[in-house]
Scaffold this motif. Structure first.
Motif, PDB file in Angstrom:
ATOM      1  N   ASP A  40      -6.706   9.802   4.115  1.00 47.10           N
ATOM      2  CA  ASP A  40      -5.947  10.440   3.155  1.00 47.10           C
ATOM      3  C   ASP A  40      -6.577  11.807   2.752  1.00 47.10           C
ATOM      4  O   ASP A  40      -5.740  13.007   2.618  1.00 47.10           O
ATOM      5  N   ALA A  65      -8.306   2.936  10.264  1.00 47.02           N
ATOM      6  CA  ALA A  65      -7.842   2.344   9.068  1.00 47.02           C
ATOM      7  C   ALA A  65      -6.978   1.136   9.311  1.00 47.02           C
ATOM      8  O   ALA A  65      -6.790   0.052   8.812  1.00 47.02           O
ATOM      9  N   THR A  67      -5.598  -1.553   3.273  1.00 45.60           N
ATOM     10  CA  THR A  67      -6.475  -2.608   3.100  1.00 45.60           C
ATOM     11  C   THR A  67      -7.988  -2.288   3.404  1.00 45.60           C
ATOM     12  O   THR A  67      -8.569  -2.675   2.572  1.00 45.60           O
ATOM     13  N   ASP A  68      -8.300  -1.672   4.391  1.00 46.89           N
ATOM     14  CA  ASP A  68      -9.667  -1.003   4.625  1.00 46.89           C
ATOM     15  C   ASP A  68      -9.906   0.287   3.578  1.00 46.89           C
ATOM     16  O   ASP A  68      -9.512   1.305   4.136  1.00 46.89           O
ATOM     17  N   SER A  69     -10.150   0.195   2.188  1.00 46.70           N
ATOM     18  CA  SER A  69      -9.889   1.517   1.316  1.00 46.70           C
ATOM     19  C   SER A  69     -10.790   2.619   1.729  1.00 46.70           C
ATOM     20  O   SER A  69     -10.226   3.714   1.614  1.00 46.70           O
ATOM     21  N   GLU A 107      -2.876   4.851   1.234  1.00 42.04           N
ATOM     22  CA  GLU A 107      -3.750   3.594   0.987  1.00 42.04           C
ATOM     23  C   GLU A 107      -3.504   2.421   2.041  1.00 42.04           C
ATOM     24  O   GLU A 107      -2.502   2.447   2.597  1.00 42.04           O
ATOM     25  N   ALA A 157      -8.821   4.257   4.728  1.00 45.45           N
ATOM     26  CA  ALA A 157      -7.654   4.847   4.193  1.00 45.45           C
ATOM     27  C   ALA A 157      -8.071   6.184   3.429  1.00 45.45           C
ATOM     28  O   ALA A 157      -7.247   7.072   3.515  1.00 45.45           O
ATOM     29  N   ALA A 158      -9.132   6.264   2.893  1.00 43.05           N
ATOM     30  CA  ALA A 158      -9.279   7.492   1.777  1.00 43.05           C
ATOM     31  C   ALA A 158      -9.899   8.552   2.857  1.00 43.05           C
ATOM     32  O   ALA A 158      -9.790   9.791   2.850  1.00 43.05           O
ATOM     33  N   THR A 161       1.840   1.927  -3.458  1.00 44.27           N
ATOM     34  CA  THR A 161       0.735   2.479  -4.325  1.00 44.27           C
ATOM     35  C   THR A 161       0.697   3.995  -3.939  1.00 44.27           C
ATOM     36  O   THR A 161       0.699   5.017  -4.828  1.00 44.27           O
ATOM     37  N   HIS A 191       0.909  -1.261  -0.140  1.00 45.20           N
ATOM     38  CA  HIS A 191       0.003   0.130   0.006  1.00 45.20           C
ATOM     39  C   HIS A 191       0.900   1.183   0.185  1.00 45.20           C
ATOM     40  O   HIS A 191       0.376   2.169  -0.511  1.00 45.20           O
TER      41      HIS A 191
END
Length: 193
Positions: free
Chosen positions: A121, A191, A112-114, A110, A117-118, A95, A92
């Motif tokens: 972010d 996250a 695993t739990d998108s 980034e 994480a978003a 990426t 991650h």
């Protein structure tokens, strides 16, 4: 777990800043310290979201780095060398750093739990944007506030009034940054669950 992959921006047209960065960050509270992984890139492993927020914003403030934060599991036991680590958090982070090169604030998360994480972010991108828009005077005032100096002492050190320090901190978004740091830490922790 958190993996930070940090790449020097514009390194082909600039001096190699990695050695100095590694020296300056050698005492950071990390599971595995920052280590050069390839060319102008460094990587570290952390288990504390507050440390990740502090490091990410410090790197953004320096202005020469793209910061990728990977959230997820890592293979254990962690190897002695950071660059030998494996697992989803490392993937991650790779990426994220690629996305950070073109992202606002040059930072990306980034995980695993998108969805989680978003969210992290978004919070960190807002903070990075705030940090990058500060004037030199704002950066000075915030640095003193972060060091724990009361406004009266900061005013004395800067040779200005206490009211001027308060105004600089307000204009620099210091109160918002403090709240934003707490939010970003909580979102990174979420996250990582």
């Amino acid at each position: 777990m958190f993996v930070l992959t940090v790449d020097q921006r514009g390194s082909r047209r600039d001096v190699d800043r990695v050695a100095a960065l590694l020296d300056e960050l050698r005492d950071a509270d990390l599971l595995r310290p920052f280590e050069r992984t390839a060319g102008d890139e460094v990587q570290a492993v952390a288990d504390d979201a507050e440390t990740v927020v502090d490091l990410a914003l410090d790197l953004v403030r320096r202005g020469h780095w793209s910061v990728g934060i990977g959230v997820g599991s890592v293979e254990t036991p962690l190897p002695e060398q950071t660059r030998a680590g494996r697992g989803p958090a490392f993937e991650h982070a790779r990426t994220a750093v690629e996305r950070a090169k073109n992202a606002p604030g040059n930072l990306a998360v980034e995980g695993t739990d998108s969805a989680a994480a978003a969210d992290a972010d978004a919070a960190l991108t807002l903070l990075a944007t705030l940090v990058l828009r500060r004037t030199a005077q704002g950066r000075e005032a915030v640095a003193l506030a972060r060091a724990g100096l009361p406004q009266a002492q900061a005013a004395q050190r800067l040779g200005i009034s206490k009211q001027a320090v308060s105004q600089r901190l307000h204009t620099a978004g210091w109160p918002a940054e403090q709240s934003g740091r707490t939010l970003a830490r909580r979102l990174l922790e979420r996250a990582d669950r």
